[in-house]
Design a protein around this motif. Structure first.
Motif, PDB file in Angstrom:
ATOM      1  N   UNK A 103     127.316 -12.191  52.065  1.00  0.00           N
ATOM      2  CA  UNK A 103     125.970 -12.723  51.860  1.00  0.00           C
ATOM      3  C   UNK A 103     125.307 -12.768  53.230  1.00  0.00           C
ATOM      4  N   UNK A 104     124.154 -12.130  53.356  1.00  0.00           N
ATOM      5  CA  UNK A 104     123.431 -12.068  54.626  1.00  0.00           C
ATOM      6  C   UNK A 104     122.059 -12.704  54.473  1.00  0.00           C
ATOM      7  N   UNK A 157     106.284 -11.448  59.944  1.00  0.00           N
ATOM      8  CA  UNK A 157     105.707 -12.159  58.802  1.00  0.00           C
ATOM      9  C   UNK A 157     106.294 -13.551  58.617  1.00  0.00           C
ATOM     10  N   UNK A 158     107.451 -13.811  59.213  1.00  0.00           N
ATOM     11  CA  UNK A 158     108.116 -15.094  59.035  1.00  0.00           C
ATOM     12  C   UNK A 158     108.846 -15.209  57.708  1.00  0.00           C
ATOM     13  N   UNK A 159     108.961 -14.105  56.983  1.00  0.00           N
ATOM     14  CA  UNK A 159     109.610 -14.122  55.675  1.00  0.00           C
ATOM     15  C   UNK A 159     111.130 -14.040  55.830  1.00  0.00           C
ATOM     16  N   UNK A 160     111.826 -14.940  55.119  1.00  0.00           N
ATOM     17  CA  UNK A 160     113.287 -14.992  55.137  1.00  0.00           C
ATOM     18  C   UNK A 160     113.795 -14.464  53.805  1.00  0.00           C
ATOM     19  N   UNK A 161     114.814 -13.597  53.864  1.00  0.00           N
ATOM     20  CA  UNK A 161     115.354 -12.970  52.657  1.00  0.00           C
ATOM     21  C   UNK A 161     116.872 -13.025  52.689  1.00  0.00           C
ATOM     22  N   UNK A 162     117.480 -13.480  51.588  1.00  0.00           N
ATOM     23  CA  UNK A 162     118.931 -13.442  51.431  1.00  0.00           C
ATOM     24  C   UNK A 162     119.291 -12.211  50.615  1.00  0.00           C
ATOM     25  N   UNK A 163     120.346 -11.498  51.035  1.00  0.00           N
ATOM     26  CA  UNK A 163     120.780 -10.316  50.291  1.00  0.00           C
ATOM     27  C   UNK A 163     122.276 -10.142  50.438  1.00  0.00           C
ATOM     28  N   UNK A 164     122.854  -9.392  49.515  1.00  0.00           N
ATOM     29  CA  UNK A 164     124.303  -9.152  49.477  1.00  0.00           C
ATOM     30  C   UNK A 164     124.596  -7.689  49.729  1.00  0.00           C
ATOM     31  N   UNK A 165     125.761  -7.438  50.326  1.00  0.00           N
ATOM     32  CA  UNK A 165     126.242  -6.073  50.542  1.00  0.00           C
ATOM     33  C   UNK A 165     127.726  -6.065  50.213  1.00  0.00           C
ATOM     34  N   UNK A 166     128.170  -5.075  49.455  1.00  0.00           N
ATOM     35  CA  UNK A 166     129.591  -4.906  49.158  1.00  0.00           C
ATOM     36  C   UNK A 166     130.241  -4.034  50.225  1.00  0.00           C
ATOM     37  N   UNK A 189     122.875  -1.559  52.466  1.00  0.00           N
ATOM     38  CA  UNK A 189     121.679  -2.174  51.891  1.00  0.00           C
ATOM     39  C   UNK A 189     120.514  -1.945  52.845  1.00  0.00           C
ATOM     40  N   UNK A 190     119.329  -1.860  52.294  1.00  0.00           N
ATOM     41  CA  UNK A 190     118.135  -1.681  53.111  1.00  0.00           C
ATOM     42  C   UNK A 190     117.410  -3.020  53.228  1.00  0.00           C
ATOM     43  N   UNK A 191     117.078  -3.392  54.459  1.00  0.00           N
ATOM     44  CA  UNK A 191     116.282  -4.589  54.720  1.00  0.00           C
ATOM     45  C   UNK A 191     115.171  -4.184  55.683  1.00  0.00           C
ATOM     46  N   UNK A 232     113.540  -6.112  67.844  1.00  0.00           N
ATOM     47  CA  UNK A 232     112.255  -6.754  68.120  1.00  0.00           C
ATOM     48  C   UNK A 232     111.653  -7.412  66.889  1.00  0.00           C
ATOM     49  N   UNK A 233     111.894  -6.851  65.707  1.00  0.00           N
ATOM     50  CA  UNK A 233     111.240  -7.385  64.515  1.00  0.00           C
ATOM     51  C   UNK A 233     112.165  -8.181  63.602  1.00  0.00           C
ATOM     52  N   UNK A 234     113.427  -7.786  63.491  1.00  0.00           N
ATOM     53  CA  UNK A 234     114.307  -8.372  62.488  1.00  0.00           C
ATOM     54  C   UNK A 234     115.479  -9.131  63.111  1.00  0.00           C
ATOM     55  N   UNK A 235     115.866 -10.199  62.429  1.00  0.00           N
ATOM     56  CA  UNK A 235     117.119 -10.895  62.694  1.00  0.00           C
ATOM     57  C   UNK A 235     117.942 -10.809  61.424  1.00  0.00           C
ATOM     58  N   UNK A 236     119.241 -10.596  61.565  1.00  0.00           N
ATOM     59  CA  UNK A 236     120.162 -10.585  60.425  1.00  0.00           C
ATOM     60  C   UNK A 236     121.377 -11.397  60.838  1.00  0.00           C
ATOM     61  N   UNK A 237     121.830 -12.296  59.961  1.00  0.00           N
ATOM     62  CA  UNK A 237     123.044 -13.033  60.252  1.00  0.00           C
ATOM     63  C   UNK A 237     123.842 -13.271  58.982  1.00  0.00           C
ATOM     64  N   UNK A 238     125.128 -13.564  59.169  1.00  0.00           N
ATOM     65  CA  UNK A 238     126.088 -13.722  58.076  1.00  0.00           C
ATOM     66  C   UNK A 238     126.029 -15.156  57.559  1.00  0.00           C
TER      67      UNK A 238
END
Length: 159
Positions: free
Chosen positions: A56-57, A64-73, A78-80, A134-140
């Motif tokens: 789960x990421x 935009x300040x938008x936060x999104x949760x997504x899953x990857x097997x 996955x595209x974010x 510069x634009x995206x952060x992704x964390x576990x």
């Protein structure tokens, strides 16, 4: 008269500096050497982990300040936004699922040739090894395990 005063001041400054004795300046006491200590047992990584089926990421679009949760097997991508996030492996301590997860990710920007991130991300310490974009952060957030694997109790050594 001002230029003459400035000239006199410039000429007198070296002599004035020499007349100040060393006892006028105070020296700081020497610093003691820094002693390295061991981390408490609660902050050490576990000695054994269990493989998980997915992760789960959470992603943050900094523009935009938008936060999104997504899953990857495992083995999937996955595209974010402009990022392609591939999960190579996800591991967690056998006794608890949510507090800690170790995910090996490969993250690519579609506009670039080389991967932006290729390594382990740790859920409990997201800044330890973070994506530099510069634009995206992704964390576990956590590892996801199927019910059959969770009931088998398969524990492997950490990589």
């Amino acid at each position: 008269m001002r230029p003459a005063f400035l000239i006199a001041l410039f000429c007198a400054a070296p002599a004035m500096a020499q007349s100040i004795g060393e006892d006028h300046f105070h020296r700081a006491p020497p610093r003691e050497p820094r002693v390295e200590t061991e981390l408490p047992p609660t902050e050490r990584p576990p000695s054994s982990t269990v493989a998980a089926d997915g992760v789960e990421l959470r992603g943050l679009d900094k523009v935009t300040g938008q936060r999104t949760d997504f899953s990857v097997n495992v083995g999937e991508t996955a595209r974010y936004g402009r990022l392609l996030v591939q999960l190579n492996m996800c591991r967690r301590p056998p006794e608890d699922e949510s507090p800690d997860a170790f995910a090996h990710l490969t993250i690519r920007d579609t506009r670039e040739e080389e991967a932006r991130f290729d390594g382990w991300m740790i859920a409990s310490s997201p800044a330890l090894s973070a994506l530099d974009h510069a634009r995206y952060d992704v964390w576990v957030l956590s590892c996801s395990t199927s019910s059959t694997e969770a009931s088998s109790g398969n524990a492997d050594q950490s990589d």
